[in-house]
Scaffold this motif. Structure first.
Motif, PDB file in Angstrom:
ATOM      1  N   CYS A  15       0.863  -1.212  -0.071  1.00 23.37           N
ATOM      2  CA  CYS A  15      -0.059  -0.125  -0.089  1.00 23.37           C
ATOM      3  C   CYS A  15       0.982   1.252  -0.096  1.00 23.37           C
ATOM      4  O   CYS A  15       1.927   1.150  -0.240  1.00 23.37           O
ATOM      5  CB  CYS A  15      -0.785  -0.121   1.260  1.00 23.37           C
ATOM      6  SG  CYS A  15      -0.274   0.022   2.750  1.00 23.37           S
ATOM      7  N   LEU A  16       0.411   2.388   0.560  1.00 24.00           N
ATOM      8  CA  LEU A  16       1.146   3.453   0.428  1.00 24.00           C
ATOM      9  C   LEU A  16       2.221   3.725   1.768  1.00 24.00           C
ATOM     10  O   LEU A  16       3.188   4.067   1.415  1.00 24.00           O
ATOM     11  CB  LEU A  16       0.195   4.791   0.386  1.00 24.00           C
ATOM     12  CG  LEU A  16       0.810   6.211   0.298  1.00 24.00           C
ATOM     13  CD1 LEU A  16       1.688   6.320  -0.934  1.00 24.00           C
ATOM     14  CD2 LEU A  16      -0.346   7.073   0.160  1.00 24.00           C
ATOM     15  N   GLY A  17       1.282   3.638   2.833  1.00 29.61           N
ATOM     16  CA  GLY A  17       2.183   3.788   4.062  1.00 29.61           C
ATOM     17  C   GLY A  17       2.804   2.754   4.841  1.00 29.61           C
ATOM     18  O   GLY A  17       3.335   2.784   5.702  1.00 29.61           O
ATOM     19  N   ASN A  18       2.308   1.557   4.494  1.00 29.16           N
ATOM     20  CA  ASN A  18       2.593   0.110   5.159  1.00 29.16           C
ATOM     21  C   ASN A  18       2.222   0.396   6.661  1.00 29.16           C
ATOM     22  O   ASN A  18       2.575  -0.379   7.362  1.00 29.16           O
ATOM     23  CB  ASN A  18       3.970  -0.139   4.955  1.00 29.16           C
ATOM     24  CG  ASN A  18       4.071  -1.682   5.347  1.00 29.16           C
ATOM     25  OD1 ASN A  18       5.423  -2.010   5.959  1.00 29.16           O
ATOM     26  ND2 ASN A  18       3.218  -2.569   5.277  1.00 29.16           N
ATOM     27  N   ILE A  19       1.072   1.166   6.802  1.00 28.66           N
ATOM     28  CA  ILE A  19       0.607   0.999   8.456  1.00 28.66           C
ATOM     29  C   ILE A  19      -0.943   0.650   8.477  1.00 28.66           C
ATOM     30  O   ILE A  19      -1.471   0.445   9.554  1.00 28.66           O
ATOM     31  CB  ILE A  19       0.869   2.468   8.810  1.00 28.66           C
ATOM     32  CG1 ILE A  19       0.477   3.588   8.370  1.00 28.66           C
ATOM     33  CG2 ILE A  19       2.489   2.505   9.357  1.00 28.66           C
ATOM     34  CD1 ILE A  19       0.436   4.881   9.157  1.00 28.66           C
ATOM     35  N   CYS A  20      -1.615   0.832   7.244  1.00 26.81           N
ATOM     36  CA  CYS A  20      -3.157   0.773   7.499  1.00 26.81           C
ATOM     37  C   CYS A  20      -3.454  -0.578   6.560  1.00 26.81           C
ATOM     38  O   CYS A  20      -3.913  -1.585   7.424  1.00 26.81           O
ATOM     39  CB  CYS A  20      -4.166   1.625   7.036  1.00 26.81           C
ATOM     40  SG  CYS A  20      -4.053   3.227   7.978  1.00 26.81           S
ATOM     41  N   ARG A  21      -3.456  -0.540   5.357  1.00 21.98           N
ATOM     42  CA  ARG A  21      -4.087  -1.542   4.579  1.00 21.98           C
ATOM     43  C   ARG A  21      -3.132  -2.761   4.528  1.00 21.98           C
ATOM     44  O   ARG A  21      -3.807  -4.045   4.825  1.00 21.98           O
ATOM     45  CB  ARG A  21      -4.463  -1.167   3.136  1.00 21.98           C
ATOM     46  CG  ARG A  21      -5.633  -0.065   3.309  1.00 21.98           C
ATOM     47  CD  ARG A  21      -5.763   0.556   1.779  1.00 21.98           C
ATOM     48  NE  ARG A  21      -4.530   1.294   1.780  1.00 21.98           N
ATOM     49  CZ  ARG A  21      -4.228   2.212   0.652  1.00 21.98           C
ATOM     50  NH1 ARG A  21      -5.172   2.103  -0.565  1.00 21.98           N
ATOM     51  NH2 ARG A  21      -3.263   3.020   0.449  1.00 21.98           N
ATOM     52  N   SER A  22      -1.940  -2.495   3.929  1.00 26.49           N
ATOM     53  CA  SER A  22      -1.224  -3.858   3.763  1.00 26.49           C
ATOM     54  C   SER A  22      -0.775  -4.731   4.998  1.00 26.49           C
ATOM     55  O   SER A  22      -0.490  -5.915   4.836  1.00 26.49           O
ATOM     56  CB  SER A  22       0.071  -3.674   2.928  1.00 26.49           C
ATOM     57  OG  SER A  22       1.019  -2.515   3.405  1.00 26.49           O
ATOM     58  N   TRP A  80       7.256   7.201   4.449  1.00 23.96           N
ATOM     59  CA  TRP A  80       6.816   8.115   5.378  1.00 23.96           C
ATOM     60  C   TRP A  80       6.700   7.574   6.832  1.00 23.96           C
ATOM     61  O   TRP A  80       6.825   8.333   7.793  1.00 23.96           O
ATOM     62  CB  TRP A  80       5.313   8.598   5.113  1.00 23.96           C
ATOM     63  CG  TRP A  80       5.242   9.344   3.706  1.00 23.96           C
ATOM     64  CD1 TRP A  80       6.329  10.250   3.196  1.00 23.96           C
ATOM     65  CD2 TRP A  80       4.080   9.460   2.885  1.00 23.96           C
ATOM     66  NE1 TRP A  80       5.864  10.551   2.039  1.00 23.96           N
ATOM     67  CE2 TRP A  80       4.431  10.441   1.860  1.00 23.96           C
ATOM     68  CE3 TRP A  80       2.686   9.091   3.050  1.00 23.96           C
ATOM     69  CZ2 TRP A  80       3.715  10.726   0.760  1.00 23.96           C
ATOM     70  CZ3 TRP A  80       1.919   9.382   1.789  1.00 23.96           C
ATOM     71  CH2 TRP A  80       2.491  10.182   0.937  1.00 23.96           C
ATOM     72  N   HIS A  81       6.466   6.273   6.812  1.00 22.19           N
ATOM     73  CA  HIS A  81       6.156   5.477   8.291  1.00 22.19           C
ATOM     74  C   HIS A  81       7.222   4.497   8.531  1.00 22.19           C
ATOM     75  O   HIS A  81       6.938   3.418   9.225  1.00 22.19           O
ATOM     76  CB  HIS A  81       4.747   5.048   8.246  1.00 22.19           C
ATOM     77  CG  HIS A  81       3.793   6.307   7.998  1.00 22.19           C
ATOM     78  ND1 HIS A  81       3.272   7.064   9.343  1.00 22.19           N
ATOM     79  CD2 HIS A  81       3.185   6.782   7.193  1.00 22.19           C
ATOM     80  CE1 HIS A  81       2.494   7.863   8.848  1.00 22.19           C
ATOM     81  NE2 HIS A  81       2.348   7.704   7.241  1.00 22.19           N
ATOM     82  N   ILE A  82       8.448   4.461   7.897  1.00 20.48           N
ATOM     83  CA  ILE A  82       9.379   3.520   8.203  1.00 20.48           C
ATOM     84  C   ILE A  82       9.677   3.238   9.531  1.00 20.48           C
ATOM     85  O   ILE A  82       9.764   4.103  10.347  1.00 20.48           O
ATOM     86  CB  ILE A  82      10.830   3.640   7.336  1.00 20.48           C
ATOM     87  CG1 ILE A  82      10.552   3.790   5.827  1.00 20.48           C
ATOM     88  CG2 ILE A  82      11.903   2.643   7.606  1.00 20.48           C
ATOM     89  CD1 ILE A  82      11.669   4.168   4.913  1.00 20.48           C
TER      90      ILE A  82
HETATM   91  P1  4NP Z   1      -1.887   2.791   3.954  1.00 18.80           P
HETATM   92  O1  4NP Z   1      -2.711   4.103   4.564  1.00 18.80           O
HETATM   93  O2  4NP Z   1      -1.348   3.196   2.708  1.00 18.80           O
HETATM   94  O3  4NP Z   1      -3.154   1.832   3.904  1.00 18.80           O
HETATM   95  O4  4NP Z   1      -0.783   2.556   4.927  1.00 18.80           O
HETATM   96  C1  4NP Z   1      -1.938   5.319   4.589  1.00 18.80           C
HETATM   97  C2  4NP Z   1      -1.065   5.599   5.688  1.00 18.80           C
HETATM   98  C3  4NP Z   1      -0.419   6.976   5.572  1.00 18.80           C
HETATM   99  C4  4NP Z   1      -0.853   7.908   4.976  1.00 18.80           C
HETATM  100  C5  4NP Z   1      -1.635   7.571   3.876  1.00 18.80           C
HETATM  101  C6  4NP Z   1      -2.191   6.334   3.669  1.00 18.80           C
HETATM  102  N1  4NP Z   1      -0.119   9.015   4.926  1.00 18.80           N
HETATM  103  O5  4NP Z   1      -0.496   9.925   4.375  1.00 18.80           O
HETATM  104  O6  4NP Z   1       0.730   9.302   5.945  1.00 18.80           O
END
Ligand code: 4NP
Length: 153
Positions: free
Chosen positions: A7-14, A42-44
């Motif tokens: 996913c984008l942040g690797n903290i919510c969906r993946s 962003w969230h490493i």
């Molecule tokens: P993810 O969700 O891609 O499902 O982990 C997001 C987490 C963080 C951000 C965007 C989406 N962000 O903008 O920091």
């Protein structure tokens, strides 16, 4: 079979997709590997978002031990299947992938809604974690059905 959820942040969906898939592998006794990553940096090193941890926990799935990492080009060789949550993630991965990797990269909801190009919506700002969980749970069930027909492990 080695699967990478992206996913984008690797903290919510993946991280949820990884945890759900791990629970299916356990349920069906499959010796596959699953990991997750984000296209952004962003969230490493962070733990999954507490909303993902909570929805997973409600379903007896533990994801709090996961830590965010960024997708890297080596992942294209290491994994057999690279599953993107949405079109943006998919395009980012395709950008760094060679033509020899193209067949491994798919949108995860292709398994649930073939040919429809549906996305797992980003819940970070808007919420909807239950919906995300249900989509991923149903998709992972289909992935296991589909690929366990092709391979024993
Ligand atoms: P993810 O969700 O891609 O499902 O982990 C997001 C987490 C963080 C951000 C965007 C989406 N962000 O903008 O920091």
């Amino acid at each position: 079979m080695k699967i990478l959820m992206v996913c984008l942040g690797n903290i919510c969906r993946s991280p949820l997709a990884q945890g759900i898939m791990e629970s299916k592998l356990h349920k069906y006794g499959l010796d596959w590997e699953v990991d997750s990553s984000g296209t952004s940096a962003w969230h490493i090193g962070e733990r999954p978002d507490s909303r993902s941890v909570d929805i997973a926990e409600k379903n007896n799935i533990r994801i709090s031990n996961q830590r965010a990492r960024q997708f890297k080009s080596e992942d294209l060789d290491r994994f057999d299947l690279i599953l993107a949550m949405d079109t943006e993630n998919y395009n980012q991965i395709r950008k760094v992938a060679g033509p020899e990797h193209a067949h491994k990269i798919k949108m995860i909801l292709q398994y649930l809604y073939p040919g429809e190009n549906r996305i797992v919506p980003d819940p970070y700002y808007d919420g909807g974690f239950q919906h995300v969980f249900d989509l991923l749970d149903n998709a992972c069930e289909e992935i296991v059905k589909h690929h366990s027909k092709q391979t024993e492990n």
